[in-house]
Structure formats: structure tokens, C-alpha cells
Design an enzyme around this catalytic site. Sequence first.
Site, PDB file in Angstrom:
ATOM      1  N   TYR A 110       0.826  -1.210   0.000  1.00 15.84           N
ATOM      2  CA  TYR A 110       0.000   0.000   0.000  1.00 15.84           C
ATOM      3  C   TYR A 110       0.863   1.265   0.000  1.00 15.84           C
ATOM      4  CZ  TYR A 110      -3.175   3.649   1.393  1.00 15.84           C
ATOM      5  OH  TYR A 110      -3.887   4.817   1.420  1.00 15.84           O
ATOM      6  N   TRP A 112       0.982   5.746  -1.629  1.00 16.13           N
ATOM      7  CA  TRP A 112       0.650   6.733  -2.660  1.00 16.13           C
ATOM      8  C   TRP A 112       1.651   6.759  -3.799  1.00 16.13           C
ATOM      9  CZ3 TRP A 112      -2.301  11.690  -2.949  1.00 16.13           C
ATOM     10  CH2 TRP A 112      -3.538  11.591  -2.303  1.00 16.13           C
TER      11      TRP A 112
HETATM   12  P1  PGD Z   1       3.853   8.130   1.516  1.00 18.03           P
HETATM   13  O1  PGD Z   1       4.695   9.004   2.373  1.00 18.03           O
HETATM   14  O2  PGD Z   1       3.129   8.773   0.394  1.00 18.03           O
HETATM   15  O3  PGD Z   1       2.829   7.442   2.519  1.00 18.03           O
HETATM   16  O4  PGD Z   1       0.855   6.394   3.545  1.00 18.03           O
HETATM   17  P2  PGD Z   1       1.853   6.198   2.308  1.00 18.03           P
HETATM   18  O5  PGD Z   1       2.614   4.938   2.537  1.00 18.03           O
HETATM   19  O6  PGD Z   1       1.117   6.350   1.031  1.00 18.03           O
HETATM   20  O7  PGD Z   1       4.729   6.902   1.001  1.00 18.03           O
HETATM   21  C1  PGD Z   1       4.979   6.673  -0.332  1.00 18.03           C
HETATM   22  C2  PGD Z   1       6.397   6.149  -0.457  1.00 18.03           C
HETATM   23  O8  PGD Z   1       6.588   5.782  -1.796  1.00 18.03           O
HETATM   24  C3  PGD Z   1       7.446   7.186  -0.124  1.00 18.03           C
HETATM   25  O9  PGD Z   1       8.379   6.673   0.772  1.00 18.03           O
HETATM   26  C4  PGD Z   1       8.104   7.499  -1.484  1.00 18.03           C
HETATM   27  O10 PGD Z   1       9.469   7.818  -1.418  1.00 18.03           O
HETATM   28  C5  PGD Z   1       7.872   6.209  -2.233  1.00 18.03           C
HETATM   29  N1  PGD Z   1       7.810   6.388  -3.679  1.00 18.03           N
HETATM   30  C6  PGD Z   1       7.361   7.451  -4.353  1.00 18.03           C
HETATM   31  N2  PGD Z   1       7.432   7.233  -5.676  1.00 18.03           N
HETATM   32  C7  PGD Z   1       7.953   6.005  -5.847  1.00 18.03           C
HETATM   33  C8  PGD Z   1       8.251   5.223  -6.999  1.00 18.03           C
HETATM   34  O11 PGD Z   1       8.034   5.606  -8.140  1.00 18.03           O
HETATM   35  N3  PGD Z   1       8.767   3.978  -6.783  1.00 18.03           N
HETATM   36  C9  PGD Z   1       8.992   3.501  -5.538  1.00 18.03           C
HETATM   37  N4  PGD Z   1       9.495   2.293  -5.426  1.00 18.03           N
HETATM   38  N5  PGD Z   1       8.723   4.226  -4.438  1.00 18.03           N
HETATM   39  C10 PGD Z   1       8.196   5.460  -4.585  1.00 18.03           C
HETATM   40  C11 PGD Z   1      -0.134   7.362   3.535  1.00 18.03           C
HETATM   41  C12 PGD Z   1      -1.261   6.924   4.481  1.00 18.03           C
HETATM   42  O12 PGD Z   1      -0.899   7.227   5.838  1.00 18.03           O
HETATM   43  C13 PGD Z   1      -2.543   7.580   4.170  1.00 18.03           C
HETATM   44  S1  PGD Z   1      -3.040   7.641   2.528  1.00 18.03           S
HETATM   45  C14 PGD Z   1      -3.374   8.035   5.131  1.00 18.03           C
HETATM   46  S2  PGD Z   1      -4.789   8.916   4.736  1.00 18.03           S
HETATM   47  C15 PGD Z   1      -3.178   7.738   6.551  1.00 18.03           C
HETATM   48  N6  PGD Z   1      -3.315   8.880   7.367  1.00 18.03           N
HETATM   49  C16 PGD Z   1      -2.948   8.808   8.672  1.00 18.03           C
HETATM   50  C17 PGD Z   1      -3.501   9.643   9.696  1.00 18.03           C
HETATM   51  O13 PGD Z   1      -4.361  10.503   9.460  1.00 18.03           O
HETATM   52  N7  PGD Z   1      -3.032   9.483  10.954  1.00 18.03           N
HETATM   53  C18 PGD Z   1      -2.116   8.559  11.274  1.00 18.03           C
HETATM   54  N8  PGD Z   1      -1.702   8.462  12.542  1.00 18.03           N
HETATM   55  N9  PGD Z   1      -1.590   7.769  10.325  1.00 18.03           N
HETATM   56  C19 PGD Z   1      -1.977   7.841   9.054  1.00 18.03           C
HETATM   57  N10 PGD Z   1      -1.417   6.999   8.103  1.00 18.03           N
HETATM   58  C20 PGD Z   1      -1.929   6.895   6.763  1.00 18.03           C
END
Ligand code: PGD
Length: 755
Positions: A110, A112
Site C-alpha cells: 500500500y 501513494w
Molecule cells: P507516503 O509518504 O506517500 O505514505 O501512507 P503512504 O505509505 O502512502 O509513502 C509513499 C512512499 O513511496 C514514499 O516513501 C516514497 O518515497 C515512495 N515512492 C514514491 N514514488 C515512488 C516510486 O516511483 N517507486 C517507488 N518504489 N517508491 C516510490 C499514507 C497513508 O498514511 C494515508 S493515505 C493516510 S490517509 C493515513 N493517514 C494517517 C492519519 O491521518 N493518521 C495517522 N496516525 N496515520 C496515518 N497513516 C496513513
Amino acid sequence: MNGPPGGRPHSSHWGAFHAAHDADGLRVRPDPADPEPSPLLDNLPGFTRARVTRPHVRRGWLTGGPGPDTARGTDDFVPVDWAEVVPLLAGELDRVRTVHGNRAIFGGSYGWGSAGRFHHAQSQVHRFLNALGGYTRSVNTYSLGASRPLLRHVVGSDAPIAEPTTYPVLAEHTGLFVCFGGMPAKNAQVNAGGVSRHGAAGYLRAARARGARFVLVSPLRDDLADDLDAEWLAPEPGTDTALMLALAHVLLTEDRHDEGFLARHVTGFDAFRGYVLGHTDHVPKTPDWAAAICGIPAARIASLAREMAATRTMISLSWSLQRAHRGEQPLWAGVALAALLGQIGLPGGGFGHGYGATAGTGAGVLPYRLPTLPQGINPVPDFIPVARIADLLLNPGGRCDYDGQRLTYPDIRLVYWSGGNPFHHHQDLARLRRAFTRPDTVVVHEPYWTATARHADIVLPATTTLEREDIGGAKEDPVLIAMHRIAEPQGQARDDYAIFAALAAELGVAEEFTRGRTARQWLAHLYESWRAGLAPEHAPAEDFAAFWPAGRVPLRGRRERHTLYAAFRADPDAHPLPTPSGRIELFSRTIDSFGYDDCPGHPAWLPQDPPDPAFPLHLIANNPATRLHSQLDHGPHSAAAKIEGREPLRMHPADVAAFGLRPGEVIRVRSAVGSCLAAVVPSDGLRRGVVQLATGAWFDPSAPQAATCVHGNPNALTADVGTSRLAQGCTGQLARVTVERLTAPPPPVRAHGPA
Ligand code: PGD
């Protein structure tokens, strides 16, 4: 945002832009057509820092081979060559699928990831694992864990999420916005896939200028923009359901509910009414009853209900409301309240779910799909609700209730993650660390040395979007963007596609995975096959050869003026909802039949855990204003908001004084499951007794004697429990905490340093 004119077109989840990269660094110019570009673009120059620049294998795994290992996350890494790591990993994938079967591979992965239709990391990893015979997957999201399963029962689909009433309609028709959880401008900066026009704030200002009123129901004042002059009602966190039930009580007892709408469009009204009036449990849900729970005066609850009945009212239900224990209830109660008002299906009335949650919610969607990489077919039936990842790894063979089913957790031997950061997004990170000791092998593709990469055995360096070509677009945006390469890959970083293509060749499935195409050939293929499948009025005139140098083509046909449930309202027999009754279900026989005490057959106030004097404060762990989730936490815009390198913890000034703290002081925040360090920022924009710490500071467990995380990741504090047995969604939004002064100087933050 310092870019000169020129540069090449590109896109991100937080905006379209032009950029150039040279010895002076990265210069970024926002899309000139964007009325309110996001300052998150200022994080982009951080893309060269904290990078994984070559493949790495954890020393213990390299020397000892696969197997459970408590050294994950503390062991050091050995840099290796691509020529060495590809056969090593291919051999391990083959061992696991042959010896344990494909269900032993967890590929939910999972996250983004990044903007871009082809290099979309989740699609790539799923396509690759499907070519190998499949994997155990995850369902739903951390954003909306409770919403989708619940809405499928209550209104039969996720239409309120996918296609809510659009902003132009709200701007023209809504008289009163009652915003449970607000419509936070900070979150409307981002949109999965991209956003070239940030329009939400402008439409809300237009509604205000026309005379619409806004009532914000949230413990945080900045959950709605200042310029909307909202009345701020600050309930105790997690009590919105009680407030909504009391509003319903006023409507029912003062005969202000819409009998005609309820009779034609709703089932289960009698059960709901009986509960609200206290016929079934002898507790009438009066304003006085709710006031004692939520802290909002009873008189204001009663007068608000009358205003809602007398005005075209939009009940806005934020995503954050449901990201909490028993998070199904405020969403269902909000739908019930809207049903009582009888304005569902009227322009500007009814309810919406997720205004302000992303730039796309309410912008209107395209009636067709964008170019999409096919993921193939996954023959493995096993799945988990996404936020049950730690349970899965810790309890092979264990059981999990979910939406009327009883799932059995497979025995996971190999975890494959690409495009997500579970050590950012999951709750109770100390428990997740224990869970990550269990598999034989953890593989992570990452551009950056995130905490997830540091907890892997095999870390493969991925390119960022800036270092590759892609097609950018989102179903709520008016353009498709040619994302040109802006910079050369850092070190030995490769595109996820190139990494999987090499592994696929090693494993004998090259043709299934690549179809013999290079990345550029895939872009042309996805574009042309998409264009060929569109209706003539939607298909762009430009072929790929013209699209690429032009940098963009318009996306036609977006439903910019749309009212949710207009057809259902007009004729519920001709346009029934896809629920068992064809109506909005205020009582669901299906949910009731599951017998879940944490999600009964109608919306209900399920009492909270009793207050614990050891943890007197409510923590709101919401999404950050200065970055997207954990992405580019080390970028200049995110870094500028930190204090002594720590994440700011906002606290009411009276609480700062009561705890004897100083502004700017680095303190420890503690909950029943863990602790983190953070810096005190006094603010009167919070209800007393509430503290707020954004998500996304990279988890830093390097000094456990000081705290579970010394940087300020709130998921060191949140509990790893599902919303309920119905949805098992993420509950990370709320926790009970206390704060305390440090007795020793805070240790350094190492999260952004070398692994
Ligand atoms: P990101 O920081 O977007 O968080 O959690 P999510 O795991 O989506 O992580 C994406 C990762 O992908 C990053 O480390 C980035 O470097 C990597 N990445 C980006 N592009 C690429 C690529 O092309 N290839 C590869 N291999 N890697 C890539 C988000 C999630 O957190 C979400 S959506 C929500 S809504 C939640 N919200 C909360 C909250 O409100 N409160 C708490 N306590 N916790 C939450 N967690 C959740």
C-alpha cells in the site's frame, strides 16, 4: 518555486509544473494556469538528498540467508551490484513460491507512490507478482478504511466518495455548510495522480461571497480556511456521532424532518427514530445528553438543527472522522442526518464525504478511464483489510472478522513493498517493527532511505519521477501531462519497471511482464490504446508523437456540474440505489445480521473508552500541511516547519502552562503504546485538552532510551486496532497521550541521514 520561464513539463500529486535541473540545482515553475499552486512544490529540490544510490542487502540476511530476524531495522547494509542482487532476489522469490506457495508472498504494497500512469509503483509490483503466480493482497485504503465497506451497505456504492456534488454547484446553491471535521485547505493541495488547477478554495470563497454560512465542527480551528468566517464549534475529539444524533433528535421531536423523503427514499427509518428517541435503549439522544459528551452547548445544538432544516444545507463529512476507533458511526450518522433533512439529491444539499480531503473531491470526474497499466490476474484469493498488516505478520493462521467474513491469515514468508511507507502510515510502529521481524525476507524498492527501507533485507534504489518519463493525469483534472525527464537518475537508481523487467527475465516471465516493450514504447502504447477506445467527442486529436512534445492534451467531458443522487431523488424506483432495498439504509439488515457489537445495524453512539488519568490529552494525528504524507520530509518546505529538527506539537496555551512547558521546548509525548519527541508550539486554535501532531516525520527509533521515535512520528503513539469488525479500517487519527519534559538533552535526529 523559483523557476525561470522554460523548463520541461512535469507533474506531481501536489501540482503540475515545469522544471530544469543543472549544477545550480532544481528550479521549479508552477503551472501558469494553476490559480493557487501548492507550496509543497518547494520540497522538490530535496529529491537528491537521503537517496538510496545503489542496491543494498542487509548484512545478516546476506550472511545468514532468509529467515525471521530481530536485527531488521538495526543491522547494517552491504552495498551490492545489480548483477549480484537480481539473481539473489529472483532465487528467493522462486524459493518462496515453490516451497510455500504464492499466498506466502505479501504484495499489498500500500502507498501513494508518485504521479504517473505507467511507473505507478503499486501497478508495477502487482503486475510483476501476478506474472509470477500471484500474491496475498490488501483491500481498501488508510484514507477511507471504514468508508467504503460501510457505504456499500448504506448507499450501495462509493458514489459519495467517487462523485460527490461538485464545487460549482455548492458555490451556487448551498446556504449553510456544516463541516464535520472541516474541509482542510492543507489536504486540498494534493490529489492522487496530480492536480493542475487548485480550485477548491476559490469555490468556497465564492460561496461565502454569495452569502453562504459555514459552521466548522472540529477540535482544530484551521480545519476550515479563515477567510470563510466560519463559526467554530470545537467538540471533544471522537464525539461527532453524539452531536449528530442530538441534531436528529431535535429534527424529530420538533417535526422538522422530511417525512416524504424518508418514506420514498429511505429504509430503516423507524429503527433509527426509535433509537434516537430512546425507545429502544431508554436513552433519548437529546441536546443535553450530547452536550455532556461532546462539550457543545445544548442550546447551540438545538438552534443549529433548526438552521439546518430551514436552509439548503450541505453536511460535509471529512475522511478524518472515520479514521478512528468505530469510525463507521459518524459517517453513517451523518448520512442519516442528511436523510432526515430530506435534501439529498438537491443541488447544494445533502451530504458529501471528503471535501477538502484531496484537490479532486468535488472537482468533477471524467466519464472514462485514463491510460492504465494492466495488472494481470491474481489467482491467490487471500487478502487482508489493508490496516491489518501487523496482525497478518504476527499471527499466521490467525482469524480476522471483516464485513461478515472470517478471514484466515496466511503464513507470509516474503514481503514486497514498492511505493509505500508502512513505517510512516501504520499505527503502533513498535509493534510493526516486531511484525517485520517475522518474515523470511523483506524487499523494498525506494528512492529514499525511509524507515521502511531501513527495515528491509533487500533495498533496491528506485528513480523519482523527475528521473524518468511518464504520463501524468487524474480523473478529476482537465489535462493529461507529458512528464518529461528533468534529471539523470541518482547513482545506480533504476525505474521500478526496469527492476521488475530484470527480475522477470531471470525468472522466465519476461514476455508476460514487459510484452517486449521499453518504457517509452509502453507510454506510446498506453496512450494510443486509450485514445482509440474513447468516444470521438472525448478523444484528443493529438497522437502520441504530437502529445509528447506538446507537453499536454486537454481531457474533455469532465462532469463539472454534478449533484449526487439527483436521479435517485427524482425517481427512486427508476433509479434505485444498489442496496438490498434500493433505498438509503438507516437500518441495514445485512450489517445487523453480522452481530457486531462495534458496528450494530443502525448508526449508534458507542461509548468511548473511559478517560485514563495517565493520558489526559487527546492527540489528533492528522495529515501534514508541509508535505504529502512522509514524502520529501527532508525537503526545504517541510524542514522549515521543524523546531530543533523535530515535528511541531501544537498545544493550547493553557495546557502548555498547566504542564509547565516552554514554547519551542523539545518534549516527550507518551501513550499506552509508545512515545515520541516533538517541539511545543502554543496555539489557541485547538480545543483545550487537545494536542496536534502531523503525520509524516520519518520514524527515527535510533535512541530508544529517549523515545520510540526521536523525530516526532505520531504513529509511535497510535494504537493498532481496526475501526470495527465491519471494516477494520485505520484508526490513526486519534490517541490518548500525555506530555513530559526531558531530563536529558534530546538525541540527534538520524532519520534523514545515511542508513
Ligand atoms: P507516503 O509518504 O506517500 O505514505 O501512507 P503512504 O505509505 O502512502 O509513502 C509513499 C512512499 O513511496 C514514499 O516513501 C516514497 O518515497 C515512495 N515512492 C514514491 N514514488 C515512488 C516510486 O516511483 N517507486 C517507488 N518504489 N517508491 C516510490 C499514507 C497513508 O498514511 C494515508 S493515505 C493516510 S490517509 C493515513 N493517514 C494517517 C492519519 O491521518 N493518521 C495517522 N496516525 N496515520 C496515518 N497513516 C496513513
